[in-house]
Structure formats: structure tokens, C-alpha cells
Design an enzyme around this catalytic site. Structure first.
Site, mmCIF file in Angstrom:
data_model
loop_
_atom_site.group_PDB
_atom_site.id
_atom_site.type_symbol
_atom_site.label_atom_id
_atom_site.label_comp_id
_atom_site.label_asym_id
_atom_site.label_seq_id
_atom_site.Cartn_x
_atom_site.Cartn_y
_atom_site.Cartn_z
ATOM 1 N N VAL A 166 7.543 -0.263 5.619
ATOM 2 C CA VAL A 166 6.998 -0.706 4.559
ATOM 3 C C VAL A 166 5.211 -0.855 5.193
ATOM 4 O O VAL A 166 5.038 -1.108 6.075
ATOM 5 C CB VAL A 166 7.163 -1.528 3.985
ATOM 6 C CG1 VAL A 166 7.866 -2.677 4.351
ATOM 7 C CG2 VAL A 166 6.536 -1.873 1.965
ATOM 8 N N VAL A 167 4.082 -0.615 4.360
ATOM 9 C CA VAL A 167 2.593 -1.084 4.410
ATOM 10 C C VAL A 167 1.903 -1.840 2.861
ATOM 11 O O VAL A 167 2.357 -1.402 2.268
ATOM 12 C CB VAL A 167 1.466 0.193 4.495
ATOM 13 C CG1 VAL A 167 0.313 -0.444 5.360
ATOM 14 C CG2 VAL A 167 2.574 1.688 5.374
ATOM 15 N N PHE A 207 11.223 4.067 6.922
ATOM 16 C CA PHE A 207 11.387 2.684 7.518
ATOM 17 C C PHE A 207 10.448 2.657 8.326
ATOM 18 O O PHE A 207 10.019 1.295 8.789
ATOM 19 C CB PHE A 207 12.089 3.381 9.032
ATOM 20 C CG PHE A 207 13.566 5.056 8.948
ATOM 21 C CD1 PHE A 207 14.200 3.901 8.585
ATOM 22 C CD2 PHE A 207 13.455 5.473 9.368
ATOM 23 C CE1 PHE A 207 15.440 4.373 9.056
ATOM 24 C CE2 PHE A 207 14.216 6.104 9.447
ATOM 25 C CZ PHE A 207 15.535 5.941 9.101
ATOM 26 N N ARG A 228 4.698 2.443 1.518
ATOM 27 C CA ARG A 228 6.653 2.973 1.793
ATOM 28 C C ARG A 228 6.899 4.278 2.211
ATOM 29 O O ARG A 228 6.659 5.244 1.587
ATOM 30 C CB ARG A 228 7.539 2.546 0.508
ATOM 31 C CG ARG A 228 7.708 1.223 0.218
ATOM 32 C CD ARG A 228 8.817 0.373 -0.627
ATOM 33 N NE ARG A 228 8.288 -0.415 -1.220
ATOM 34 C CZ ARG A 228 9.431 -1.214 0.150
ATOM 35 N NH1 ARG A 228 10.517 -0.918 0.131
ATOM 36 N NH2 ARG A 228 9.013 -2.965 -0.292
ATOM 37 N N GLY A 229 7.439 4.217 3.775
ATOM 38 C CA GLY A 229 7.907 5.527 4.378
ATOM 39 C C GLY A 229 9.489 4.787 4.204
ATOM 40 O O GLY A 229 10.152 3.250 3.078
ATOM 41 N N LEU A 248 1.034 -1.139 0.013
ATOM 42 C CA LEU A 248 0.191 0.028 -0.195
ATOM 43 C C LEU A 248 0.530 1.070 -0.350
ATOM 44 O O LEU A 248 0.021 2.196 -0.598
ATOM 45 C CB LEU A 248 -0.794 0.322 0.917
ATOM 46 C CG LEU A 248 -1.656 -1.089 1.249
ATOM 47 C CD1 LEU A 248 -2.498 -1.000 2.840
ATOM 48 C CD2 LEU A 248 -2.871 -0.735 0.013
ATOM 49 N N LYS A 264 1.213 -2.031 8.602
ATOM 50 C CA LYS A 264 2.413 -1.077 9.465
ATOM 51 C C LYS A 264 3.827 -2.284 9.778
ATOM 52 O O LYS A 264 4.138 -2.044 11.024
ATOM 53 C CB LYS A 264 1.967 -0.133 9.245
ATOM 54 C CG LYS A 264 3.603 1.225 9.759
ATOM 55 C CD LYS A 264 2.549 2.206 9.906
ATOM 56 C CE LYS A 264 3.829 3.554 9.806
ATOM 57 N NZ LYS A 264 3.628 4.793 9.960
ATOM 58 N N ASP A 324 2.257 15.661 11.411
ATOM 59 C CA ASP A 324 3.289 15.490 9.798
ATOM 60 C C ASP A 324 1.706 15.668 9.385
ATOM 61 O O ASP A 324 1.768 14.353 8.127
ATOM 62 C CB ASP A 324 3.378 14.283 9.617
ATOM 63 C CG ASP A 324 4.789 13.791 8.835
ATOM 64 O OD1 ASP A 324 4.400 14.895 8.070
ATOM 65 O OD2 ASP A 324 5.032 12.672 8.742
#
Ligand SMILES: Nc1ncnc2c1ncn2[C@@H]1O[C@H](COP(=O)(O)OP(=O)(O)OP(=O)(O)O)[C@@H](O)[C@H]1O
Length: 359
Positions: free
Chosen positions: A45-46, A43, A40-41, A38, A61, A155
Site C-alpha cells: 500500500v502506498v 502486497f 494499493r497493490g 495513494l 510504499k 511491468d
């Protein structure tokens, strides 16, 4: 079944350390099947997953426990604690369960099937004004409830405001509480954070963070939903910072051609440099723009969230070799880099990376 409870004490960082959710150390694939990715950041991944027993979908997550050679379990526990504190907030994604592997803590979250509202911040895909005001009312409801418990998100951006469904367009769910803080836990909060285009001037100026900081971001999101443009995005981050600190905003008729003047008035009350002069979430909820009856029609050709957004937000390469597997470029999100400002060293470095009104 082996389970572990984490209970970190509040550190000097102001991170919350107490959680109720038991962290399951059994492999999650005994109960869930991963069915896709779904987002990614840096640190995390979803992934989308299905509960085998019920067929129900969730978002898993996967959060790295070690980041840049540092144990970051406390940060993960903090994110869980904030989600737990927001359990009764209907506009915040629900934390269902947690799992732990050697490398990750996995948060099993309510699945928001409609994707990010970022997908509607594009000139070709803008929503009808009535839908925009409905979504903003819901966002404000969620933010107001967080602020009532002294939690600031810090954020808020269109990538972190999700929708429960795509067609018909669903309700909003706020995600990603990794940077959220409880006000009052560390005296004045001057730290950190955020994504350059969405951060408030007080963050750039190392001034105290308050609930008003989130309202600036709500103003930016509203601007993007209405115009399809990011109000402060410059060609580089220096230009973006300058635009933010000078509040350089285009309020021209051209930019706002498709919406009413009330929209401009609403946004003008949020994109205000001095936090004390900015509207609060409760103030915003009474603004006439949000209650005017605009037509609500569906976008003509809704597409699936994956087609419209690939979810990665990192335009700069990761600093830590550990992070490389989590890194891909994505032109949709190249302007959504996150930077952390380290106040003590006066350095700016790239980061690891109740309203009763009807809504
Ligand atoms: N509950 C959910 N349902 C559906 N999609 C989700 C969910 N949670 C997250 N996503 C998707 O995954 C993306 C990344 O999630 P999130 O922002 O929580 O991760 P992150 O690593 O903290 O991101 P960032 O580094 O940008 O802060 C979201 O922008 C969204 O597209």
C-alpha cells in the site's frame, strides 16, 4: 537510532541482493506524518506522507515481508537495489530512505503529485497530441537509461507511469520495480510476469525476455494515450492472451481520428510480435512523430488524482487470507490484474499479485 543493513546474496532467482540504503528500524512516524493513501497493490500500500521537519511530501510504499506464507524480504531488497541502480535516471522515482516494522519494509519514495497517466487513457480525458509525444519521449528516455544498465522493468503500464504535477502537467516518473530484472543475471530470462493487457507475446510463449519486452508495453501505453482504448483487452483473460499472441490491433481511422498518421506508424513499430523486429528505445527516440511540433494545451478540467483514480488494481480476490486487508474492488483498474507464469510447471497462475535529445 537503530539501523540495519541488508545484504542478501544473489539467489538463483536473479534477484539483486546488495543495497546501500540503511533500513531504519525506528518508527517512521517520529519523522513523517501519513496524510493519505495513494494506491494499493496486492502486497503493498502506498501512502502520502509529510516530513515533519520540512513539510516536504513523500510516497511511503509499505511492502509486506511475508506473502502467501513465504518470507519475501529478498524481493523487497531487490526492488530497493533496482531503484538504487536507477538513482541517476531522472525518469525513475527516487528512493529516499527505508524503514522496517514487524510486517513491512517501507520505501520512502519521491512523491509524484500528478497521479498516474492511466487517468489520461480514457476517451473523455485524452491529452493533446503534443503532450502525449512529450510524455512518451520522457518515458523512452527513462526506459533507454534502464536498458543501458541491462535493467528491464517488465511491468510498464499506465498505472506505473506517474506525473510530477497535474496542472501544469508535469514530467513522468516510472515506479514499481518489483518485477524488474537485470538481464544476464540468470542466463536466459524466460520467467514470469506482467499484467495480461500489457505483456508481450514472448512472455505468453515462454520465450526469452529482452529489453524489447518493455518496448511492447511502451507501444501499448502509447496506443492507450492516443485512443483511450486498451489495444488487447478482451472480455476475459483468455481473449486478451489471444489478442496479444495474434497481435489483434485496431488501427482503424475511427480509433485514431484525433491524431496524426505518424502516431499510427510509431505504434506499429512497437506492437510487433517478433522482439528482434521491434523498435528499440533509441530507435523510437528518432521517430518523427515524437519531434513534430503539435500544440500543447492543458486538459480543460483537470481534477485531483484521487478523484480520477483510486489506484487499486486487483479485480480478483487475494489467495492468501493475510492479504485480505489490502483488497478492494475498483472498476477503474479491473483490467489490470497481474498474472505470473510459472514456466517450470507449465502453469499459468495468478501472481502474488543516453539520449541527449531535448525532452
Ligand atoms: N512515488 C509515488 N508517488 C505518488 N504515487 C505513487 C508513488 N508510487 C506509487 N504510487 C501510487 O501507488 C500505486 C501503487 O504503487 P506500486 O505500483 O509501486 O505498488 P504495487 O503494490 O507494486 O502495485 P502492483 O501490485 O500493481 O504492481 C501506483 O500505481 C500509484 O498510483
Amino acid at each position: 537510532m537503530s539501523r540495519r543493513r541488508l545484504d542478501n546474496s544473489n539467489g538463483p532467482t536473479g534477484l539483486l541482493g546488495e543495497i546501500q540504503t540503511l533500513i531504519n528500524t525506528e518508527p517512521m512516524d517520529s519523522m513523517y506524518e501519513i496524510t493519505g493513501e495513494l494506491g494499493r497493490g496486492k502486497f503493498a500500500v502506498v501512502k502520502r506522507c509529510m516530513e515533519k521537519a520540512t513539510g516536504k511530501m513523500f510516497a511511503a510504499k509499505f511492502l509486506r515481508k511475508r506473502r502467501q506464507g513465504r518470507d519475501c524480504r529478498a524481493e523487497v531488497v531487490h526492488e530497493m537495489a533496482v531503484l538504487e541502480a536507477a538513482r541517476n535516471n531522472p525518469r525513475v522515482v527516487n528512493l529516499q530512505a527505508a524503514y522496517e516494522t514487524d510486517h513491512d519494509i517501507i520505501l520512502l519514495l519521491e512523491y509524484a503529485a500528478g497521479g498516474e497517466i492511466f487517468d489520461y487513457c480514457d476517451c473523455d480525458e485524452l491529452l493533446p497530441e503534443g503532450q502525449i509525444t512529450r510524455l512518451i519521449r520522457q518515458m523512452l528516455e527513462g526506459v533507454h537509461l534502464l536498458h543501458q544498465t541491462s535493467v528491464v522493468h517488465l511491468d510498464l503500464k499506465p498505472q506505473n507511469i506517474l506525473l510530477t504535477s497535474l496542472a501544469p502537467l508535469g514530467d513522468i516518473k516510472i515506479v514499481d520495480f518489483g518485477l524488474a530484472r537485470k538481464l544476464g543475471t540468470v542466463g536466459e530470462l524466460r520467467e514470469i510476469l506482467g499484467t495480461p493487457e500489457y505483456v508481450a507475446p514472448e512472455i505468453l510463449n515462454y520465450e526469452p525476455i529482452t529489453t524489447a519486452t518493455d518496448l511492447w508495453s511502451v507501444g501499448v501505453i502509447a496506443y492507450m494515450l492516443v485512443t483511450g482504448e486498451s489495444p488487447f483487452a478482451g472480455d476475459d483473460k483468455q481473449e486478451t492472451y489471444l489478442n496479444v499472441s495474434q497481435v489483434n490491433v485496431d488501427y482503424s481511422q475511427e480509433a485514431f481520428s484525433r491524431v496524426s498518421e505518424l502516431a499510427v506508424d510509431f505504434i506499429r513499430k512497437l506492437l510487433v510480435k517478433t522482439p528482434e523486429d521491434r523498435s528499440s528505445a533509441a530507435d523510437c527516440m528518432t521517430h518523427p512523430w515524437l519531434w513534430h511540433q503539435y500544440p500543447i494545451t492543458e486538459p480543460i478540467t483537470p481534477r485531483t488524482p484521487r478523484e480520477r483514480s483510486s489506484g487499486n488494481k486487483w479485480a480478483a480476490p487475494p489467495e492468501d487470507p493475510e492479504d485480505k486487508e489490502n483488497f478492494t474492488l475498483d472498476s477503474h483498474h479491473t483490467h489490470a490484474k497481474r498474472f505470473r507464469f510459472e514456466v517450470e510447471g507449465e502453469r499459468a497462475t495468478q501472481a502474488s499479485p543516453s539520449c541527449d535529445l531535448p525532452l
